[in-house]
Design a protein around this motif. Structure first.
Motif, mmCIF file in Angstrom:
data_model
loop_
_atom_site.group_PDB
_atom_site.id
_atom_site.type_symbol
_atom_site.label_atom_id
_atom_site.label_comp_id
_atom_site.label_asym_id
_atom_site.label_seq_id
_atom_site.Cartn_x
_atom_site.Cartn_y
_atom_site.Cartn_z
ATOM 1 N N GLU A 117 21.649 76.644 74.451
ATOM 2 C CA GLU A 117 20.884 77.648 73.713
ATOM 3 C C GLU A 117 19.385 77.377 73.833
ATOM 4 N N THR A 118 18.602 78.450 73.790
ATOM 5 C CA THR A 118 17.154 78.362 73.627
ATOM 6 C C THR A 118 16.782 79.141 72.372
ATOM 7 N N TRP A 152 15.285 84.332 77.377
ATOM 8 C CA TRP A 152 15.085 85.014 76.089
ATOM 9 C C TRP A 152 13.971 86.045 76.150
ATOM 10 N N GLY A 175 13.033 89.285 74.025
ATOM 11 C CA GLY A 175 12.257 88.680 72.947
ATOM 12 C C GLY A 175 10.759 88.713 73.106
ATOM 13 N N THR A 234 14.175 85.004 68.456
ATOM 14 C CA THR A 234 15.189 85.239 69.480
ATOM 15 C C THR A 234 15.951 83.953 69.773
ATOM 16 N N MET A 270 18.799 82.639 72.776
ATOM 17 C CA MET A 270 19.581 82.901 73.977
ATOM 18 C C MET A 270 20.675 81.847 74.090
ATOM 19 N N THR A 310 21.590 87.333 74.518
ATOM 20 C CA THR A 310 20.372 87.187 73.732
ATOM 21 C C THR A 310 20.557 87.887 72.392
ATOM 22 N N THR A 352 18.377 88.991 69.041
ATOM 23 C CA THR A 352 17.062 89.130 68.418
ATOM 24 C C THR A 352 17.238 89.433 66.935
#
Length: 385
Positions: A220-221, A279, A283, A310, A312, A359, A361
């Motif tokens: 994940e980011t 992202w 984002g 956001t 991702m 993604t 948001t």
């Protein structure tokens, strides 16, 4: 200033994987066409690019052909051959961005670290290793564990081996199977990254992202990162210093360790759009892919401002062995407000292979912890048949 018009020029991309696919998707609304070169017939980028040249990444004749059809060359994979790109550019007059010299620096992690350290960029303590005794000496100096890294090749953690004790040194070195370096292990608070863009006469940076890895693979980011303001400002400042070392226009993915004292230590650089920047498609005001197209063409850069918090999450092949790829149970993703599915079009699913991403948001008043929980839940709701 040159007047920009659309339909516009053609960008030739060495590599036609998911990054090439998303570059072509971002180029199309600008009136920019993309031709990709990739050895895999009907590669992921092929359905959205104007054309694919089927050839190996170091096929000089094929790259020359690509150059004659394009206004500028770029690459989405570090397996591109910098010497071939240099020769083709010189012969055809088609520029390459980022500059092949940057590829040469990036290819060898030891060379990369030496150049950045010489430029004053903060990096973890490191050294080259020739044999197991050198690894054991590093443990004496840095303490255990240390991180053994293949100097060339390797991605998604491949070629990175933690060495827990001197007794493990020989086996670790054998597993790397090639020239290696060793780094002090960083006891970090979190891993963060800055997607930075070098334009014709401007530099832009996206908001800092926090990266969650498992088995050395990005899962994940999270944007904005759960770092304080001082760390955020420091990461952006160091990212700009890194770009001063790099030659040529384009997007650079710059990964850092955030140390407990607030310092950021450079981990690695990718001279191309990066997984931790996906992202930006939903984002940010301008995605990393559109920025790369703008940058390599010498066009003005877009805004890097955050649209909304956001997260991702990567969709990785949850299979035990290779098989045809088909993703099922998409209903929850498609029904969730703010959720966006990106499927990469790969024909085969392999264990932990990146097959797509989701993604999510949120609102400005929504915490990233809640978004992270939602993104992970959506990722776990799908399965590979």
């Amino acid at each position: 200033m040159t007047t920009l018009r659309t339909p516009g020029p053609t960008v030739g991309v060495v590599g036609g994987g998911q990054l090439g696919r998303m570059l072509a998707e971002a180029a199309a609304p600008l009136g920019v066409e993309v031709i990709v070169l990739d050895p895999t017939p009907d590669c992921p980028a092929a359905p959205v690019a104007r054309e694919q040249i089927v050839a190996e990444f170091d096929d000089e004749a094929a790259i020359r052909d690509l150059a004659t059809r394009a206004d500028v060359l770029t690459f989405e994979i570090e397996l591109a051959d910098q010497q071939v790109l240099d020769r083709v550019s010189e012969e055809t007059g088609t520029p390459v961005h980022p500059d092949p010299a940057t590829l040469e620096t990036i290819h060898d992690k030891l060379v990369q670290k030496r150049e950045l350290e010489a430029a004053g960029v903060p990096v973890p303590p490191f050294r080259t290793v020739e044999d197991a005794d050198d690894v054991r000496a590093a443990i004496d100096d840095y303490g255990a564990p240390v991180m053994l890294k293949a100097r060339t090749g390797g991605y998604d953690g491949r070629g990175n081996v933690p060495v827990e004790s001197k007794a493990d040194a020989e086996a670790a070195l054998e597993s790397v199977a090639g020239p290696a370096m060793v780094e002090s292990f960083v006891d970090f608070e979190r891993e963060v990254s800055v997607i930075a863009v070098k334009g014709d006469d401007e530099i832009a940076t996206f908001p800092i992202g926090e990266n969650v890895h498992e088995d050395e693979i990005l899962r994940e980011t999270i944007v904005p990162a759960r770092s304080n303001e001082a760390v955020t400002e420091r990461a952006h400042a160091v990212a700009r210093d890194v770009l001063e070392v790099m030659d040529g226009r384009g997007v650079y993915g710059i990964e850092f360790f955030e140390a407990p004292d607030g310092e950021v230590l450079l981990n690695e650089i990718a001279p191309r759009p990066h997984n931790s920047g996906h992202w930006t498609i939903e984002g940010a005001q301008t995605s990393q892919f559109e920025q790369h197209v703008r940058a390599v063409l010498g066009w003005p850069l877009g805004s890097t401002a955050l649209r909304s918090p956001t997260v991702m999450t990567n969709l990785l092949g949850d299979v035990e062995e290779e098989r045809p790829a088909q993703l099922s149970d998409l209903d929850e993703i498609l029904e969730t407000p703010g959720a966006n599915l990106h499927w990469y079009g790969k024909r085969a699913a392999r264990p932990l292979r990146k097959m797509g991403h989701v993604t999510v948001t949120g609102r400005d008043d929504e915490g990233v912890d809640e978004l992270l929980e939602r993104a992970v839940s959506l990722r776990e709701s799908v399965t590979f048949e």
